[in-house]
Design an enzyme around this catalytic site. Structure first.
Site, PDB file in Angstrom:
ATOM      1  N   HIS A  25       0.833  -1.226   0.000  1.00 29.99           N
ATOM      2  CA  HIS A  25       0.000   0.000   0.000  1.00 29.99           C
ATOM      3  C   HIS A  25       0.859   1.264   0.000  1.00 29.99           C
ATOM      4  CE1 HIS A  25      -3.365  -2.680   1.265  1.00 29.99           C
ATOM      5  NE2 HIS A  25      -2.420  -3.242   2.016  1.00 29.99           N
ATOM      6  N   SER A  33      14.397  21.582 -17.103  1.00 27.12           N
ATOM      7  CA  SER A  33      13.149  22.315 -17.357  1.00 27.12           C
ATOM      8  C   SER A  33      13.506  23.624 -18.047  1.00 27.12           C
ATOM      9  CB  SER A  33      12.457  22.580 -16.022  1.00 27.12           C
ATOM     10  OG  SER A  33      11.698  23.764 -16.092  1.00 27.12           O
ATOM     11  N   LYS A  59      15.638  21.915 -11.897  1.00 27.42           N
ATOM     12  CA  LYS A  59      15.033  20.618 -12.216  1.00 27.42           C
ATOM     13  C   LYS A  59      15.981  19.649 -12.924  1.00 27.42           C
ATOM     14  CE  LYS A  59      11.203  19.472 -11.652  1.00 27.42           C
ATOM     15  NZ  LYS A  59       9.955  19.950 -12.227  1.00 27.42           N
ATOM     16  N   GLU A 115       9.719   8.263 -17.293  1.00 29.09           N
ATOM     17  CA  GLU A 115       8.320   8.685 -17.451  1.00 29.09           C
ATOM     18  C   GLU A 115       7.780   8.309 -18.828  1.00 29.09           C
ATOM     19  OE1 GLU A 115       7.423  12.775 -15.657  1.00 29.09           O
ATOM     20  OE2 GLU A 115       9.596  12.698 -15.715  1.00 29.09           O
TER      21      GLU A 115
END
Ligand code: ARG
Length: 457
Positions: free
Chosen positions: A154, A275, A281, A288
């Site tokens: 979980h 970024s 970043k 991804e």
């Protein structure tokens, strides 16, 4: 156009474009040629065409193949499909012998055969990439047989494992993926050639000859099945979808582990991006994208299932839609595997942060209950007492190992000073000696067995 005779008018230009598949099936050019060479050889051995014709056909086809491979010839995309292109070009080069090639054959059995040959090669490449990836994961796992990290359920800290143990879970998933692809390939390795358009042929062909030349286990038993079914396409599409499921789960974890919140790993600069506005970043775009590309592979599976749903026997032009989705799935899976392996091999693993996270969250609570159980208390009672201990520790802002023995004894007098040994994280992992568990010995065995399985695959 191969089929002109019957028509008084030209095909409408847009209809012609819509009908064509050459931009996709040109990928099958080599396999189309190889299958045609085998077909001509069989026609020759059975006395259906002469040796001279067979020689001209084989030489002509092999010449086309070598020109295509050398890049001195490119596929003419104004043709309807790759079969039309190859036969048309051959005939323009060698004349009548080329026109004899299509004896006792249809594009229907031709395409079903070509696609199986093509996929056999594609699948072999993907299996190799999966094997390389599994080996890379085994390498990382062997460096982390004692790097303790929290195991989650979980997404809550559950019980301690090691980073190596966690990675080996994926290795076994990918080993099954290899197995699944190879298993689908076994069923695929049956030859449709000789099924004709749908009802075989009146020529006395010998399908065993072509099957043997092309490395098929046998000719298909039913001509209508041979040209109609594409279950091998569906199966491979499913196999690749499962690979992507596994890749997406792994990439999701990499993305989380790489975040400031976890900081379990840091991806190398060469596999991250910046970024355009936020100077700080360093984004895990590759992971991804691999996660995101799972969508198109699942989409392809649904497309393919839908194309074949309710199709009457035998061939229908709908079936031409079988290639693009599966070709795309293979490319996607291969691209992902090629990138994720070096991305993971170059990442830095923050053992200390994993260890720190493992020290919080009471992940040794099961071990505390097991301690009482081993001293004779029924497990369910031990479980309840440990729950109360955890609640007490939370209220007092302590971990279990920070409680004094007096505090332990308020809950049970079975607690002696060896409790601290049993709930130390290192021991929590070391004591998990059950088969398949995370202790070092078991993990080393998992790695050894995995490497053996990869070697056999
Ligand atoms: N391009 C076609 C395909 O991929 C080849 C088979 C054509 N057969 C036909 N009956 N029109 O399915």
């Amino acid at each position: 156009m191969l089929w002109k005779g019957r028509f008084k008018k030209e095909l409408n230009e847009q209809a012609n474009e819509f009908n064509a598949s050459i931009t996709i099936d040109k990928a099958l050019s080599k396999h189309d040629i190889v299958a045609s060479v085998a077909h001509a050889e069989m026609l020759c051995r059975t006395g259906i065409i002469t040796e001279a014709d067979n020689k001209e056909i084989a030489e002509g086809l092999n010449q086309i193949l070598s020109e295509l491979e050398a890049g001195t010839l490119s596929v003419d995309e104004s043709c309807e499909d790759i079969h039309t292109f190859v036969e048309g070009l051959l005939t323009s080069r060698i004349g009548d012998a080329g026109k004899r090639l299509h004896t006792a054959r249809s594009r229907n059995d031709q395409v079903a055969t070509d696609f199986r040959l093509y996929l056999r090669d594609e699948a072999t490449d993907t299996v190799e990439l999966l094997k390389d990836f599994c080996e890379a994961l085994c390498e990382i796992a062997s460096e982390h047989t004692s790097s303790i990290m929290p195991g989650y359920t979980h997404l809550q800290r559950g019980q301690p494992v090691t980073f190596g143990h966690h990675l080996m879970a994926y290795v076994y998933m990918f080993i099954r993926d290899i197995d699944r692809i190879k298993d689908a390939c076994k069923r695929m390795n049956v030859m449709p050639l000789g099924s004709g358009a749908l009802a075989g042929t009146t020529f006395s062909i010998n399908r065993n000859i072509t099957a043997e030349i092309l490395g098929f286990d046998k000719p298909c038993e039913n001509s209508m099945d041979g040209v109609s079914d594409r279950d091998f396409v569906l199966e491979l599409s499913f196999c690749l979808s499962v690979v992507m499921t596994h890749i997406s789960r792994l990439c999701e974890e990499i993305i989380m582990w790489n975040s400031w919140e976890f900081k379990f790993i840091e991806l190398d600069d060469s596999y991250t991006t910046g970024s355009s506005i936020m100077p700080q970043k360093k984004n895990p775009d590759i992971a991804e994208l691999a996660r995101g590309k799972t969508g198109r592979v699942y989409g392809s599976l649904v497309s393919l299932l839908t194309v074949f749903k309710s199709l009457p026997l035998a061939y229908n032009k709908d079936m031409q839609e079988d290639k693009e989705p599966l070709l795309d799935s293979f490319k996607t899976v291969n691209d992902c595997l090629l990138l994720i392996a070096p991305m993971m091999a170059t990442m830095t693993v923050n053992k200390e942060n994993m260890r720190t996270a493992a020290a919080k969250g009471f992940i040794n609570a099961t071990d505390c209950a097991d301690y009482l159980t081993k001293k004779g208390m029924p497990f369910r009672t031990a479980y309840k007492i440990t729950g109360e201990l955890v609640a007490y520790a939370i209220d007092n802002n302590k971990t279990l190992e920070q409680l004094t023995q007096e505090e332990f004894n308020k809950f049970s007098d079975l607690f002696a000073d060896d409790i601290y040994i049993d709930i130390s994280l290192e021991n929590c992992v070391a004591k998990r000696t059950s088969e398949g568990g995370p202790c070092e010995e078991s993990l080393l065995k998992q790695i050894r067995l995995a490497k053996e399985a990869i070697g056999r695959a």
